[in-house]
Scaffold this active site. Structure first.
Site, PDB file in Angstrom:
ATOM      1  N   GLU A 120       0.831  -1.212   0.000  1.00 51.53           N
ATOM      2  CA  GLU A 120       0.000   0.000   0.000  1.00 51.53           C
ATOM      3  C   GLU A 120       0.865   1.262   0.000  1.00 51.53           C
ATOM      4  O   GLU A 120       0.543   2.237  -0.666  1.00 51.53           O
ATOM      5  CB  GLU A 120      -0.957   0.010   1.202  1.00 51.53           C
ATOM      6  CG  GLU A 120      -2.099  -0.990   1.078  1.00 51.53           C
ATOM      7  CD  GLU A 120      -3.049  -0.696  -0.082  1.00 51.53           C
ATOM      8  OE1 GLU A 120      -3.035   0.424  -0.612  1.00 51.53           O
ATOM      9  OE2 GLU A 120      -3.800  -1.610  -0.477  1.00 51.53           O
ATOM     10  N   TYR A 165      -6.967   6.336   4.104  1.00 54.74           N
ATOM     11  CA  TYR A 165      -7.175   5.272   3.126  1.00 54.74           C
ATOM     12  C   TYR A 165      -6.306   4.048   3.445  1.00 54.74           C
ATOM     13  O   TYR A 165      -6.789   2.914   3.484  1.00 54.74           O
ATOM     14  CB  TYR A 165      -6.869   5.777   1.700  1.00 54.74           C
ATOM     15  CG  TYR A 165      -6.579   4.628   0.780  1.00 54.74           C
ATOM     16  CD1 TYR A 165      -7.624   3.849   0.283  1.00 54.74           C
ATOM     17  CD2 TYR A 165      -5.263   4.260   0.478  1.00 54.74           C
ATOM     18  CE1 TYR A 165      -7.362   2.739  -0.504  1.00 54.74           C
ATOM     19  CE2 TYR A 165      -5.000   3.157  -0.308  1.00 54.74           C
ATOM     20  CZ  TYR A 165      -6.048   2.402  -0.790  1.00 54.74           C
ATOM     21  OH  TYR A 165      -5.788   1.297  -1.547  1.00 54.74           O
ATOM     22  N   ASP A 211     -10.622   4.986  -2.346  1.00 57.60           N
ATOM     23  CA  ASP A 211      -9.540   5.638  -3.104  1.00 57.60           C
ATOM     24  C   ASP A 211     -10.148   6.253  -4.368  1.00 57.60           C
ATOM     25  O   ASP A 211     -11.371   6.262  -4.542  1.00 57.60           O
ATOM     26  CB  ASP A 211      -8.396   4.637  -3.422  1.00 57.60           C
ATOM     27  CG  ASP A 211      -8.792   3.650  -4.499  1.00 57.60           C
ATOM     28  OD1 ASP A 211      -9.988   3.568  -4.853  1.00 57.60           O
ATOM     29  OD2 ASP A 211      -7.898   2.952  -5.018  1.00 57.60           O
TER      30      ASP A 211
END
Ligand code: SF4
Length: 338
Positions: A38, A121, A139
């Site tokens: 991520e 997020y 997102d």
């Protein structure tokens, strides 16, 4: 599937069959690998991240190993991925997890958000994907899909809260990590920004934007209206020719040939006001111009600007007039045609 099946079930069913095979998805139970992917994916494409992810996980297979690496080693391995603040935050985060959390990532969104480099997020994504918690992951791809699914008319970015609430309303209690990844896959492969492939979309029967130009969602605020300015130009004709001048070298349309006008500091105007014969409008970058056209007959012997030219009417197309003034020539010509 029956039409009234919840959106989440349709999407998870589609994901079972069509999920992208990404290396970090094979490691989805490992919070370190999910976190690493991520962080790398922030502002970077999947294709660019894959080789970096492979090298990092081969060299530093867990958070303790990464935390023990030197800054130099990590920065060298990161070179080329860009946004180097990410790498520094990543290393700071790994060291806090190793030192203060016994090498285990916190398993809640709030706990994750307290770490360097982890925003809303990323925290939601890790909590949902690695820890199986119900989290609402939003997102850019997901925002687009949800804005279309619900035909959200509020323009971005004012719509962020609304899109979060709508994503929340369709996020299932179980498998919210898969659900989020399914929405991301749908956004990147089917519900694409310019030309969504609605015919093969698993949500086509639920989608409110589908029949109404889905690519126009998410809505964007119209650009601020440009201010309107007014000016006058003079059509001065004599013996088959029309008077043109050079505009002042500096300023709007500087140095260009044009009809005499009071637009933007031109320094000559005829003594007589003349008769109004029409007007044109033209959009400049910073304003909208309404240009009035007045027909003037000059008195004999009056002063003309030093660079004035009597330009033959039948060759006006060759004068290189800027567009606003070319429109004046067209307007006058059209006025005269029967
Ligand atoms: Fe996107 Fe079309 Fe699917 Fe709607 S039907 S979610 S616009 S791909």
């Amino acid at each position: 599937m029956p039409a009234n099946t919840p959106v989440s079930e349709k999407l998870l069913d589609w994901y079972r069959r069509s999920a992208r095979d990404l290396p970090w998805r094979r490691d989805a139970a490992d919070p370190y690998k999910v976190w690493l992917s991520e962080i790398m994916l922030q502002q970077t494409t999947v294709a660019a991240v894959i080789p970096y992810y492979a090298r990092f996980t081969a060299r530093w297979p867990d958070v303790a190993a990464l935390a023990a690496a030197s800054d130099d080693e990590v920065m060298r391995e990161w070179a080329g991925l860009g946004y180097y603040a990410r790498a520094r935050n990543m290393l700071a985060c790994a060291r806090i997890v190793a030192r203060e959390h016994g090498g285990r990532f916190p398993d809640t969104e709030a706990g994750l958000r307290a770490l360097p480099g982890i925003g809303a997020y990323t925290a939601a994504a890790i909590a949902a994907i690695a820890f199986g918690r119900r989290a609402v992951v939003v997102d850019g791809n997901i925002e687009r899909v949800v804005a279309r699914l619900f035909a959200v008319e509020t323009p971005v970015p004012a719509t962020k809260r609304e899109l979060y609430a709508l994503t929340d309303s369709i996020t299932p209690d179980a498998r919210s990590g898969d659900f989020a990844q399914a929405l991301m896959d749908l956004g990147s492969g089917i519900c694409t920004p310019r030309s969504p492939s609605c015919l093969i979309c698993p949500l086509q029967h639920d989608c409110r934007a589908r029949a109404n130009n889905p690519a126009s969602y998410p809505r964007r605020s119209p650009k601020a209206a440009r201010p309107m300015r007014e000016a006058t130009c003079w059509w001065i004709e004599h013996d088959g020719a029309v008077l043109l001048v050079r505009r002042p070298a500096k300023g709007l349309l500087g140095g260009m040939r044009a009809f005499p006008s009071d637009l933007g500091g031109a320094d000559w105007s005829p003594a007589a006001a003349g008769e109004s014969i029409g007007s044109v409008t033209h959009g400049f970058t910073h304003f909208e111009l309404a240009l009035a056209i007045r027909n003037v007959t000059l008195a004999k012997g009056c002063n003309l600007p030093p660079d004035a030219e009597w330009w033959p009417l039948d060759r006006l197309d060759e004068a290189g007039l800027p567009r606003a003034f070319a429109k004046v020539a067209v307007a006058v010509r059209e006025m005269r045609e029967p």
